[in-house]
Structures are given as C-alpha cells and as structure tokens.
Scaffold this motif. Structure first.
Motif, PDB file in Angstrom:
ATOM      1  N   SER A 222       0.841  -1.195   0.000  1.00 27.74           N
ATOM      2  CA  SER A 222       0.000   0.000   0.000  1.00 27.74           C
ATOM      3  C   SER A 222       0.876   1.245   0.000  1.00 27.74           C
ATOM      4  CB  SER A 222      -0.917   0.005   1.222  1.00 27.74           C
ATOM      5  OG  SER A 222      -0.160   0.060   2.415  1.00 27.74           O
ATOM      6  N   PHE A 223       0.383   2.293  -0.614  1.00 29.11           N
ATOM      7  CA  PHE A 223       1.104   3.560  -0.671  1.00 29.11           C
ATOM      8  C   PHE A 223       0.113   4.681  -0.405  1.00 29.11           C
ATOM      9  CE2 PHE A 223       2.820   7.136  -3.308  1.00 29.11           C
ATOM     10  CZ  PHE A 223       3.876   7.448  -2.464  1.00 29.11           C
ATOM     11  N   GLU A 224       0.204   5.244   0.791  1.00 27.50           N
ATOM     12  CA  GLU A 224      -0.732   6.302   1.199  1.00 27.50           C
ATOM     13  C   GLU A 224       0.065   7.483   1.749  1.00 27.50           C
ATOM     14  OE1 GLU A 224      -3.419   4.536   3.977  1.00 27.50           O
ATOM     15  OE2 GLU A 224      -4.200   3.080   2.538  1.00 27.50           O
ATOM     16  N   PRO A 225       0.597   8.321   0.860  1.00 29.70           N
ATOM     17  CA  PRO A 225       1.415   9.452   1.322  1.00 29.70           C
ATOM     18  C   PRO A 225       0.570  10.522   2.009  1.00 29.70           C
ATOM     19  CG  PRO A 225       1.091   9.579  -1.049  1.00 29.70           C
ATOM     20  CD  PRO A 225       0.491   8.268  -0.606  1.00 29.70           C
ATOM     21  N   LYS A 226       1.165  11.175   2.999  1.00 31.08           N
ATOM     22  CA  LYS A 226       0.510  12.261   3.725  1.00 31.08           C
ATOM     23  C   LYS A 226       1.595  13.098   4.401  1.00 31.08           C
ATOM     24  CE  LYS A 226      -0.119   9.417   7.876  1.00 31.08           C
ATOM     25  NZ  LYS A 226      -1.094   8.834   8.823  1.00 31.08           N
ATOM     26  N   ASP A 265       4.677   8.086   2.575  1.00 30.83           N
ATOM     27  CA  ASP A 265       3.953   7.010   3.257  1.00 30.83           C
ATOM     28  C   ASP A 265       4.724   6.682   4.537  1.00 30.83           C
ATOM     29  OD1 ASP A 265       1.941   4.444   2.645  1.00 30.83           O
ATOM     30  OD2 ASP A 265       3.700   3.949   3.864  1.00 30.83           O
ATOM     31  N   ASN A 267       4.616   4.180   6.703  1.00 32.10           N
ATOM     32  CA  ASN A 267       5.135   2.818   6.844  1.00 32.10           C
ATOM     33  C   ASN A 267       6.398   2.607   6.022  1.00 32.10           C
ATOM     34  OD1 ASN A 267       3.095   1.985   8.609  1.00 32.10           O
ATOM     35  ND2 ASN A 267       1.734   1.420   6.935  1.00 32.10           N
ATOM     36  N   ASN A 353       8.456   6.684  -3.020  1.00 32.56           N
ATOM     37  CA  ASN A 353       8.154   8.013  -2.472  1.00 32.56           C
ATOM     38  C   ASN A 353       8.778   9.143  -3.289  1.00 32.56           C
ATOM     39  OD1 ASN A 353       6.580   7.975   0.168  1.00 32.56           O
ATOM     40  ND2 ASN A 353       8.065   6.344   0.551  1.00 32.56           N
TER      41      ASN A 353
END
Length: 376
Positions: A222-226, A265, A267, A353
């Motif tokens: 999963s890749f959920e950048p913030k 992300d 993680n 990233n």
C-alpha cells in the motif's frame, strides 16, 4: 449483433461505392466509405478496419500509391487490401500483388465472388490478430513467470542463508536455558537470554524485510502518502532501536529539524529509517555514534542522512550495495548477521516516495547513507 468485421471501401464512383457497401452491409459487415486516397488514409487510422477494398483509379492518389502508403504505416502493414479493378491485365494484377495486395476483384463483379474473397481475407486477418494477441500474452506471462521463479529462488536463498542460523541458535539457546535454569546457573541464564534476544531481533528484522520485499514483488504494497513530521518519525525509530544500540554502547543522535514536514507514506519511510539506523548500529564500534540529520535539498525535497563512524564499506561493494541480484551479507563489528534485502527494500521504498538514495563511505572512518523525500 456484433459486425463480422470492419471494411474500408475506397472508390470514386458513387454508384459502385453504394452497391458495394450495400452488399457487404447486408452480410453483417460494418462499412467505412472513402472517395479519395488521402481521405482513405485518414479514415484508416481512425477506424482500424479489418480489410480495405481499394479502387485502382482515384482522383488524387491512385490505388497503388494508397496501397504503398498503407504498407508503410506502422501498425497497419498487415491489413489485407483487395483491389477493385476494371482490367484483368496480368501486369496490373502482378504489380498489385508486388506492393502488398492480397487479392483483386474485376469490375463489374459478382456478389458471390466479392463476398467469398472478402470473407476469406477478413477471417484470416482476424485469426492472425487473435494469434498475435495470444502470442504477446504468452510472452508477457513467460516474463512474469520467470520473474516469479527468480523471486521464489531469491526468497528461498535468503531464508536458507539468513533464517537457518538464527532459528537454529534460538532452538539451541532454548535447550541451554532449560538446562542451566534447572541447575540454578542464573549467570549463564542471563547470558543466554541476551543471545536469545539478539537472535530474535535478527529474525524479526529479517522477516519484516522479507514481507516488505514480497509485497513489492506482488505489487500489493500500500502507498498512502501524507504530511509527516520527520522528527517524530525518526523519534519512533530511535525508540525502537535504542536498546539494541545501548547494548553495544552506541549512541543515536536525532538532529532532524523539528519543523520539517515531508510528504510520504509513513510505513515505507519508517522501514527505510529502521533499516538504515539498524545498519549504522551494526557497523559501529563500541562507543560509536549514529547521527540522523536533515537538510532542505531544494524547495521540493528534503535530504535525510544516517551517518556512523564505524568500519566503512570497501569501494568494490559500493557499486552493488543496493542491488538484489547478489546476496552478500556482511557481519557487523560484533559478528552481527545481515537482515537480507534491507538496502534493496530501502531503495525501492525511497523511489516509491519519489526520492533517490545513495551512500558515501570511507573504510575505517564510517558511512553516510543519504536519501531524498518530498517536502510537505
């Protein structure tokens, strides 16, 4: 109902164009009409027909010129072309075959003859297209299969190479713990517990890297950048690894600017930091210092550095340090074993990233691993 095929009919005669189109439409073909050569070439690229019925005589380009042009168009070279001609002279017919036509029909033509020739060449073309598509799919599957086999072999290699020893040690230490606990030899028990803890940490670290790597290979990560406070992310890594460093007499210094935020992300970023700091501890000597620092590289990127004053890396190893094709685990200063794939995972996670990673090192003086990450 799905049409039997798509046919481009090219003829400057309105009546022949209408008659031919009606014949073919009544048999279930979709028809595209053109009266000129340039118009035919334009419609060809828009509609991708299964066959071209081409009049030899046209007002702008003649049929031979149109045929030659089609055969030079990338992706359209194999489209079958049937000439509609008012002559049965062998020279003209031979020239048509020489430039790439598959057949010809002499005007005025019989409906049965036209339909038979059209049906044969449309079906052949569609079969060839289907065969080409299946061949490409098979080739792609072959590449994918080879990649999966290579991944499996790499995974087995790492498991055998890096998991076998610590798991054997854990079993051996457990047996010795029972034996010494029964003998009330508590000083030996304390020593064995330290060894057990070290081997457990090694196995845990390796398994984390293997899971991360396996997810990458299967495209399931999963890749959920913030926006992330970089200093806080580093603090969590330091807290996780501080006891390992303390056991070795190594200090971890967090010099990250408390105000810097990155867009990443969490993680993936944590996995990169965990691997780099773990390696820095591993290759530091007793009393060494691991520093984690940051600098604003550009308006859009932040550069993070994990540095140690340990043993450094030989120049010949630097070229393949981030690769996955070879497995060259190096022992740490206290004989620590590698965590397999760690730097390979780091490289992939940094690139996901949208950053880059590199290393500076000098044998006997230490190493500094740098990576960039987008600024929030």
């Amino acid at each position: 109902m799905k049409p039997k095929g798509k046919i481009l009919v090219v003829d400057d005669s309105e009546s022949i164009l209408a008659i031919t189109s009606d014949m073919l439409q009544s048999e279930g073909y979709e028809i595209i009409k053109a009266k000129k050569g340039f118009e035919a070439l334009e419609l060809l690229s828009k509609h991708n027909p299964d066959l071209v019925l081409l009049d030899k005589v046209l007002p702008d380009l003649d049929g031979f010129e149109v045929c030659r042009a089609i055969k030079k168009m990338k992706g359209y070279e194999s489209i079958p072309i049937i000439f509609l001609t008012a002559t049965s002279q062998s020279e003209a017919i031979v020239e048509g075959f020489d430039i790439g036509a598959v057949d010809y029909v002499v005007k005025p033509f019989q409906k049965a003859e036209l339909l038979a020739r059209v049906r044969t060449h449309v079906e052949l073309f569609q079969l060839n297209k289907d065969l080409e598509a299946k061949t490409i799919a098979l080739q792609e599957n072959e590449v994918r299969l080879k990649s999966l086999i290579a991944t499996k072999e790499k995974l087995f290699s790492i498991i055998i190479h890096d998991l076998k020893a610590p798991l054997f040690n854990i079993k051996l230490i457990s047996d010795l713990l029972f034996e010494n606990y029964g003998k009330k030899n508590f000083s030996k028990v304390d020593e064995l517990l330290t060894f057990l803890n070290e081997n457990t940490e090694r196995v845990t670290g390796l398994m984390e890297n293997l899971v991360d790597w396996a997810k990458m290979q299967m495209d399931t990560i999963s890749f959920e950048p913030k926006p992330i406070n970089l200093n806080e992310a580093v603090k969590e890594t330091v807290t996780l690894l501080d006891s390992i460093a303390a056991n070795k007499g190594v200090s971890i210094v967090n010099q990250i600017d408390t105000e810097i935020k990155v867009f990443a992300d969490l993680n993936l970023l944590s996995a990169v930091l965990r691997n780099l700091v773990s390696n820095a501890i591993k290759f530091s000597k007793q009393g060494g210092v691991v520093r984690i620092s940051s600098a604003v590289n550009t308006d859009k990127m932040v550069e993070v550095a994990v540095s140690d004053n340990g043993i450094g890396i030989e120049p010949e190893r630097l070229k393949t340090l981030f690769g996955m094709k070879t497995h060259n685990s190096t022992e740490g200063t206290n004989g620590e074993k590698g965590l397999g794939l760690g730097l390979s995972v780091c490289k992939e996670f940094v690139e996901i990233n949208e950053g880059t990673i590199w290393v500076k090192s000098e044998v006997g003086k230490g190493s500094s691993f740098h990576f960039t990450i987008p600024r929030a």
